[in-house]
Design an enzyme around this catalytic site. Sequence first.
Site, PDB file in Angstrom:
ATOM      1  N   GLU A  83       5.682 -21.784  -4.161  1.00  0.00           N
ATOM      2  CA  GLU A  83       5.083 -21.167  -2.976  1.00  0.00           C
ATOM      3  C   GLU A  83       5.585 -19.734  -2.854  1.00  0.00           C
ATOM      4  O   GLU A  83       5.537 -19.137  -1.793  1.00  0.00           O
ATOM      5  CB  GLU A  83       5.338 -21.993  -1.719  1.00  0.00           C
ATOM      6  N   CYS A 120       6.382 -27.345  -0.298  1.00  0.00           N
ATOM      7  CA  CYS A 120       7.390 -27.931  -1.186  1.00  0.00           C
ATOM      8  C   CYS A 120       6.894 -29.164  -1.938  1.00  0.00           C
ATOM      9  O   CYS A 120       7.490 -29.564  -2.933  1.00  0.00           O
ATOM     10  CB  CYS A 120       8.621 -28.332  -0.392  1.00  0.00           C
ATOM     11  N   THR A 163      19.072 -21.313   5.544  1.00  0.00           N
ATOM     12  CA  THR A 163      18.747 -22.416   4.611  1.00  0.00           C
ATOM     13  C   THR A 163      18.108 -21.898   3.323  1.00  0.00           C
ATOM     14  O   THR A 163      17.439 -22.652   2.628  1.00  0.00           O
ATOM     15  CB  THR A 163      17.764 -23.403   5.279  1.00  0.00           C
ATOM     16  N   SER A 211       9.041 -27.897  12.815  1.00  0.00           N
ATOM     17  CA  SER A 211       8.936 -28.323  11.410  1.00  0.00           C
ATOM     18  C   SER A 211       9.778 -29.580  11.156  1.00  0.00           C
ATOM     19  O   SER A 211       9.409 -30.432  10.354  1.00  0.00           O
ATOM     20  CB  SER A 211       9.331 -27.186  10.465  1.00  0.00           C
ATOM     21  N   HIS A 244      13.140 -34.803  -0.020  1.00  0.00           N
ATOM     22  CA  HIS A 244      13.064 -33.344   0.052  1.00  0.00           C
ATOM     23  C   HIS A 244      14.188 -32.856   0.971  1.00  0.00           C
ATOM     24  O   HIS A 244      14.342 -33.368   2.089  1.00  0.00           O
ATOM     25  CB  HIS A 244      11.701 -32.905   0.598  1.00  0.00           C
ATOM     26  N   SER A 364       5.476 -28.559   3.997  1.00  0.00           N
ATOM     27  CA  SER A 364       4.983 -28.148   5.311  1.00  0.00           C
ATOM     28  C   SER A 364       3.491 -27.942   5.261  1.00  0.00           C
ATOM     29  O   SER A 364       2.912 -27.686   4.208  1.00  0.00           O
ATOM     30  CB  SER A 364       5.665 -26.843   5.727  1.00  0.00           C
TER      31      SER A 364
HETATM   32  P1  HMG Z   1      19.173 -23.303  14.256  1.00  0.00           P
HETATM   33  O1  HMG Z   1      18.590 -23.192  15.619  1.00  0.00           O
HETATM   34  O2  HMG Z   1      19.792 -22.078  13.712  1.00  0.00           O
HETATM   35  O3  HMG Z   1      20.273 -24.392  14.211  1.00  0.00           O
HETATM   36  O4  HMG Z   1      18.031 -23.766  13.280  1.00  0.00           O
HETATM   37  P2  HMG Z   1      20.673 -25.484  15.304  1.00  0.00           P
HETATM   38  O5  HMG Z   1      21.255 -24.807  16.497  1.00  0.00           O
HETATM   39  O6  HMG Z   1      19.535 -26.446  15.517  1.00  0.00           O
HETATM   40  O7  HMG Z   1      21.860 -26.196  14.538  1.00  0.00           O
HETATM   41  C1  HMG Z   1      21.608 -26.906  13.357  1.00  0.00           C
HETATM   42  C2  HMG Z   1      22.448 -28.183  13.404  1.00  0.00           C
HETATM   43  O8  HMG Z   1      23.819 -27.795  13.388  1.00  0.00           O
HETATM   44  C3  HMG Z   1      22.252 -29.012  14.680  1.00  0.00           C
HETATM   45  O9  HMG Z   1      22.383 -30.363  14.291  1.00  0.00           O
HETATM   46  C4  HMG Z   1      23.433 -28.581  15.545  1.00  0.00           C
HETATM   47  O10 HMG Z   1      23.815 -29.584  16.497  1.00  0.00           O
HETATM   48  C5  HMG Z   1      24.491 -28.417  14.489  1.00  0.00           C
HETATM   49  P3  HMG Z   1      21.412 -31.486  14.922  1.00  0.00           P
HETATM   50  O11 HMG Z   1      21.719 -31.497  16.360  1.00  0.00           O
HETATM   51  O12 HMG Z   1      20.004 -31.013  14.663  1.00  0.00           O
HETATM   52  O13 HMG Z   1      21.789 -32.731  14.179  1.00  0.00           O
HETATM   53  N1  HMG Z   1      25.588 -27.511  14.893  1.00  0.00           N
HETATM   54  C6  HMG Z   1      26.890 -27.778  14.685  1.00  0.00           C
HETATM   55  N2  HMG Z   1      27.511 -28.834  14.124  1.00  0.00           N
HETATM   56  C7  HMG Z   1      28.870 -28.799  14.044  1.00  0.00           C
HETATM   57  N3  HMG Z   1      29.628 -27.763  14.512  1.00  0.00           N
HETATM   58  C8  HMG Z   1      29.026 -26.688  15.093  1.00  0.00           C
HETATM   59  C9  HMG Z   1      27.591 -26.678  15.199  1.00  0.00           C
HETATM   60  N4  HMG Z   1      26.712 -25.786  15.677  1.00  0.00           N
HETATM   61  C10 HMG Z   1      25.481 -26.321  15.494  1.00  0.00           C
HETATM   62  N5  HMG Z   1      29.778 -25.685  15.547  1.00  0.00           N
HETATM   63  C11 HMG Z   1      16.491 -24.902  11.896  1.00  0.00           C
HETATM   64  C12 HMG Z   1      17.854 -24.977  12.568  1.00  0.00           C
HETATM   65  C13 HMG Z   1      16.270 -26.126  11.062  1.00  0.00           C
HETATM   66  C14 HMG Z   1      15.414 -24.829  12.990  1.00  0.00           C
HETATM   67  C15 HMG Z   1      16.444 -23.610  11.039  1.00  0.00           C
HETATM   68  O14 HMG Z   1      17.415 -23.657  10.045  1.00  0.00           O
HETATM   69  C16 HMG Z   1      15.087 -23.368  10.399  1.00  0.00           C
HETATM   70  O15 HMG Z   1      14.154 -22.847  11.004  1.00  0.00           O
HETATM   71  N6  HMG Z   1      14.973 -23.712   9.079  1.00  0.00           N
HETATM   72  C17 HMG Z   1      13.739 -23.495   8.308  1.00  0.00           C
HETATM   73  C18 HMG Z   1      12.745 -24.598   8.525  1.00  0.00           C
HETATM   74  C19 HMG Z   1      13.225 -25.915   7.928  1.00  0.00           C
HETATM   75  O16 HMG Z   1      14.020 -25.944   7.027  1.00  0.00           O
HETATM   76  N7  HMG Z   1      12.652 -27.012   8.427  1.00  0.00           N
HETATM   77  C20 HMG Z   1      12.971 -28.320   7.888  1.00  0.00           C
HETATM   78  C21 HMG Z   1      11.749 -29.256   7.911  1.00  0.00           C
HETATM   79  S1  HMG Z   1      10.311 -28.485   7.227  1.00  0.00           S
HETATM   80  C22 HMG Z   1      10.560 -28.564   5.512  1.00  0.00           C
HETATM   81  O17 HMG Z   1      11.425 -29.239   5.048  1.00  0.00           O
HETATM   82  C23 HMG Z   1       9.638 -27.754   4.668  1.00  0.00           C
HETATM   83  C24 HMG Z   1      10.230 -26.507   4.048  1.00  0.00           C
HETATM   84  O18 HMG Z   1      11.090 -26.860   2.983  1.00  0.00           O
HETATM   85  C25 HMG Z   1       9.117 -25.584   3.579  1.00  0.00           C
HETATM   86  C26 HMG Z   1       8.047 -26.157   2.677  1.00  0.00           C
HETATM   87  O19 HMG Z   1       7.666 -27.306   2.711  1.00  0.00           O
HETATM   88  O20 HMG Z   1       7.522 -25.326   1.959  1.00  0.00           O
HETATM   89  C27 HMG Z   1      11.069 -25.711   5.033  1.00  0.00           C
END
Ligand code: HMG
Length: 445
Positions: A83, A120, A163, A211, A244, A364
Amino acid sequence: MTAVGIDAVEIWTGNLKLDLPGTFAPEKGEDPEKYTKGLGLNASSFPDSYEDIVTMGANAAHRLMERKGLEPDDIGRIDVATESAFDNSKPVSTYVAGCLEQVYDGDFHHANKGERKFACIAGTQSLDDAYNWIRAGRSRGRSALVIATDTALYARGDDGEATQGAGAVAMLISEDPNLVELSAEQGYGSADETDFLKPNQQFPSVDGKRSVQVYLARMREALEDFESVAGEVHEEDFVYAPFHTPFPGMVRKAALLAYRHVIRDTEIEDDLATEIGRQPRPEAFDSDDEYRDALREYMDSLKRTDRYAEWYEATIDPTLTIAREVGNWYTGSVHVARASALKHALESDREMTGKKLLIGSYGSGAQAEIHSETVRDGWEEEITALNIDEQLAERYEMTWDDYEEIHDAHNHEMDVDVEEFTTPSEEFVFDGWGRMGERKYRYVE
Ligand code: HMG
């Protein structure tokens, strides 16, 4: 029916490394544990200035061909899943073939070449295409080369920046394979979603939180669809479940849902009932909200049981070892997870021949696919040949300034000339632009 599946695999990482808790988190003013514990990531792989999706894909494919003693005539198809493509017409597979033809006497003029796109999940779709081509009797005894290659970079400041990753996985698909046989049964969960897309742009537009929900919803649908053709999935059916892995924390969420699903109406649910009660059923609640609250409570309790922790430790955690060090490789990610699991089996002397894997692919936009794989008796030889640990250890570790420079260099919209941080050796490198805007490549001894 003769088995068809993955005969061999090679992984090629970008040559640079970004330490997430050590370098990225402090610059963002964030707690390093958000990365190590929350997202589950230690580092991202990045491409050096002479690397891109072609070099990484060609390097993985070259290593695979060398190791298996293959010549171009042995390959009847080259499919590239990506992609991160830079051309809307000429497929990346033609560039990869051009690279390989620089180092082999023969050519790939009689191989069918293409490029697959569906975020992906395209890597797994390319595996399917190769499988179907062989099963249809069209391969003339030749194998297919499937390459999943991506530079998974996000815009600076986007939540997804945490990520990122870059790397390629090359797989040889053949009859009577050494590594794994693919099941004919598949399950799909697919819907028109707007969670992550790249409308003619290099860095994605992402609704990160959404997502995550879409991933879980489509994966659940795919599992149900898989069960409708392959029968119910039970905890003990699969030794590993590579999914994935955009970041390991995502798989942690998916695994808990999957576990709840596979233990429903089984002895395990009964055994756990004394400790955490039975799973809430929708018909027992007056409203959706009440049902959802009860479900959340049950999941929180399930996560804390020893039974779940042991299953997760044995079946899921080993699939995440490489991802933790490289980040998201988009199309290659689930194939890295499979390799990670089998590497774990090798390192813990686990007998795997005949054992099953449950593979959960996702893209996605959005689509999930579940199929199973049966490990073949050549798996140890194939996994022993991987040199991913050495590659990871040899990466150049970037400072924050290095990172800022190299990130811009991989933005197609910017013309940035960055000195390379590493010295290429025995690999294909990007070598500038041709007269029609095409990319040029050469092999460095
Ligand atoms: P964010 O807002 O920066 O992070 O974005 P957060 O605040 O949600 O924190 C992440 C996790 O860390 C959370 O865990 C927090 O609690 C924890 P959860 O509650 O979700 O279990 N955390 C901590 N833990 C321990 N000590 C601490 C601490 N602070 C926080 N101090 C987000 C997270 C995934 C939204 C962002 O990284 C993002 O936008 N990523 C890109 C999109 C993505 O990867 N989506 C995944 C599903 S879609 C997919 O897999 C397809 C893809 O590969 C593309 C394709 O298919 O082509 C992306």
